[in-house]
Design an enzyme around this catalytic site. Structure first.
Site, PDB file in Angstrom:
ATOM      1  N   GLY A   1       0.832  -1.120  -0.016  1.00  0.00           N
ATOM      2  CA  GLY A   1       0.213   0.114  -0.036  1.00  0.00           C
ATOM      3  C   GLY A   1       0.870   1.119   0.052  1.00  0.00           C
TER       4      GLY A   1
ATOM      5  CB  SER B   1       5.050  -3.208  -2.510  1.00  0.00           C
ATOM      6  OG  SER B   1       4.706  -2.086  -3.389  1.00  0.00           O
ATOM      7  CD1 TRP B   2       2.982  -0.354   3.298  1.00  0.00           C
ATOM      8  CD2 TRP B   2       4.809   1.013   3.573  1.00  0.00           C
ATOM      9  NE1 TRP B   2       3.121   0.150   4.702  1.00  0.00           N
ATOM     10  CE2 TRP B   2       4.037   1.045   4.613  1.00  0.00           C
ATOM     11  CE3 TRP B   2       5.682   1.706   2.935  1.00  0.00           C
ATOM     12  CZ2 TRP B   2       4.782   1.922   5.748  1.00  0.00           C
ATOM     13  CZ3 TRP B   2       6.332   2.869   4.133  1.00  0.00           C
ATOM     14  CH2 TRP B   2       5.769   2.723   5.410  1.00  0.00           C
TER      15      TRP B   2
ATOM     16  CG  ASP C   1       8.046  -3.814  -9.768  1.00  0.00           C
ATOM     17  OD1 ASP C   1       7.526  -3.041 -10.171  1.00  0.00           O
ATOM     18  OD2 ASP C   1       8.023  -4.376  -8.617  1.00  0.00           O
TER      19      ASP C   1
ATOM     20  CG  HIS D   1       4.485  -4.102  -8.271  1.00  0.00           C
ATOM     21  ND1 HIS D   1       5.599  -3.866  -7.376  1.00  0.00           N
ATOM     22  CD2 HIS D   1       3.536  -3.699  -7.257  1.00  0.00           C
ATOM     23  CE1 HIS D   1       5.546  -3.659  -6.166  1.00  0.00           C
ATOM     24  NE2 HIS D   1       4.060  -3.547  -6.216  1.00  0.00           N
TER      25      HIS D   1
END
Length: 328
Positions: free
Chosen positions: A44, A111-112, A270, A298
């Site tokens: 996120g 990711s985050w 990505d 991604h």
């Protein structure tokens, strides 16, 4: 049905964790209570944990703890940005570990979630048994601007459709435009249109440069679209501040990480999290391994990425390290 993943199963227990300033976090456990403990950190910011993230783990070997971060998923209040900063999330992880009585855990994030895993390992290194980081994100101005302004020209037609929602004089700052409008209360149709446009732009970049998404999701509508508004409200709140991880920059914090098995998995194509970020993190963690996944973009559900995640976690469960991070 996604091949190579463990079967989808419901969580075996859930927790409501009351933290500061009225936030109540939702956490779930799955697998076996006698297994290796693993903490899953979602992306996120604001996305919430997906059942997909549990399916990388062998439920007979792992005790998997999934946490919806502040404002995300089933945590309450959903979409809240007040008292919701990276420092708050780190305090929440310390409290979660204490409440569940976990001495040490493997920390897994994408990711985050990979970014947050790195920040967490720096503040509670004695609690981290290993780090598995998929598609790591460096929250710097250049990477954030590249996403919202498509400065790299990755999908110009899709970006033009995305940017058309903003007045011409505000298209140079799409993040600011989106954040201002998504923060307005109460939400309504205008916010839903913005969230859906953001989602479509993100989907255009999520797939690899030549491959479709492994399991494309239908466009959100109804309650799912309202949840998307809340998700992007939190995400824009974080990204405007570079996730409060730029003073000092995240790479400068990595010397404090524990010397535990650390594997980075990243796709060369990505288009959301620049592969250069993985190179930077790898260079700052001398004991880490970096494995490139071809064609995955991604997309965490891409067969090559999913297979690499499962292989790494299976190897860790038996040997206490990730091997070379490649499926057999």
């Amino acid at each position: 049905m996604l091949p190579g993943l463990y079967p989808r199963s419901p969580p075996c227990r859930s927790h409501a964790l009351a933290v500061s300033h009225g936030h109540v976090l939702h956490a779930e456990e799955s697998g076996t209570s006698a297994g290796l403990c693993a903490l899953v950190l979602h992306g996120g910011p604001g996305s919430g944990c997906s059942p997909l993230l549990r399916r990388f783990f062998d439920p007979a070997r792992y005790r998997v703890i999934s946490l919806d971060q502040r404002g995300a998923g089933l945590s309450r209040p959903r979409g809240a940005t007040a008292h919701n900063r990276t420092a708050d999330l780190l305090e929440d992880l310390l409290r979660l570990r204490a409440q569940l009585g976990v001495p040490r855990w493997l920390v897994v994030g994408g990711s985050w979630g990979a970014t947050l895993a790195l920040a967490y390992a720096g503040v509670e290194p004695q609690a981290v048994a290993g780090l598995l980081l998929r598609s790591v994100f460096l929250p710097c101005s250049a990477q954030i601007a590249s996403f919202f302004q498509d400065t790299a020209g990755r999908a110009p037609a899709a970006w033009a459709r995305f940017a058309a929602l903003a007045p011409a004089g505000q298209r140079h700052d799409m993040l600011g435009f989106l954040a201002r409008n998504l923060q307005q209360q109460p939400g309504g149709d205008a916010q839903r249109r913005l969230a859906l446009a953001w989602w479509r732009w993100e989907q255009a970049l999520t797939r690899g440069s030549a491959a479709p998404l492994a399991d494309p999701a239908p466009e959100p509508e109804g309650a799912d679209l309202d949840a998307l508004v809340d998700r992007y409200r939190v995400q824009s709140h974080y990204l405007l501040q570079r996730c409060w991880l730029d003073a000092p920059p995240l790479p400068d914090r990595l010397a404090a990480l524990p010397q535990v098995p650390t594997l980075l998995l990243h796709a060369r194509d990505d288009r959301i999290c620049d592969p250069q970020g993985a190179r930077v993190v790898h260079a700052r963690i001398p004991h880490s391994w970096l494995r490139w996944i071809d064609g995955a973009g991604h997309d965490p559900a891409h067969p090559a990425m999913a297979a690499a995640m499962v292989a790494a976690l299976d190897h860790y469960a038996v040997h206490g390290d990730f091997g070379d991070g490649l499926p057999r």
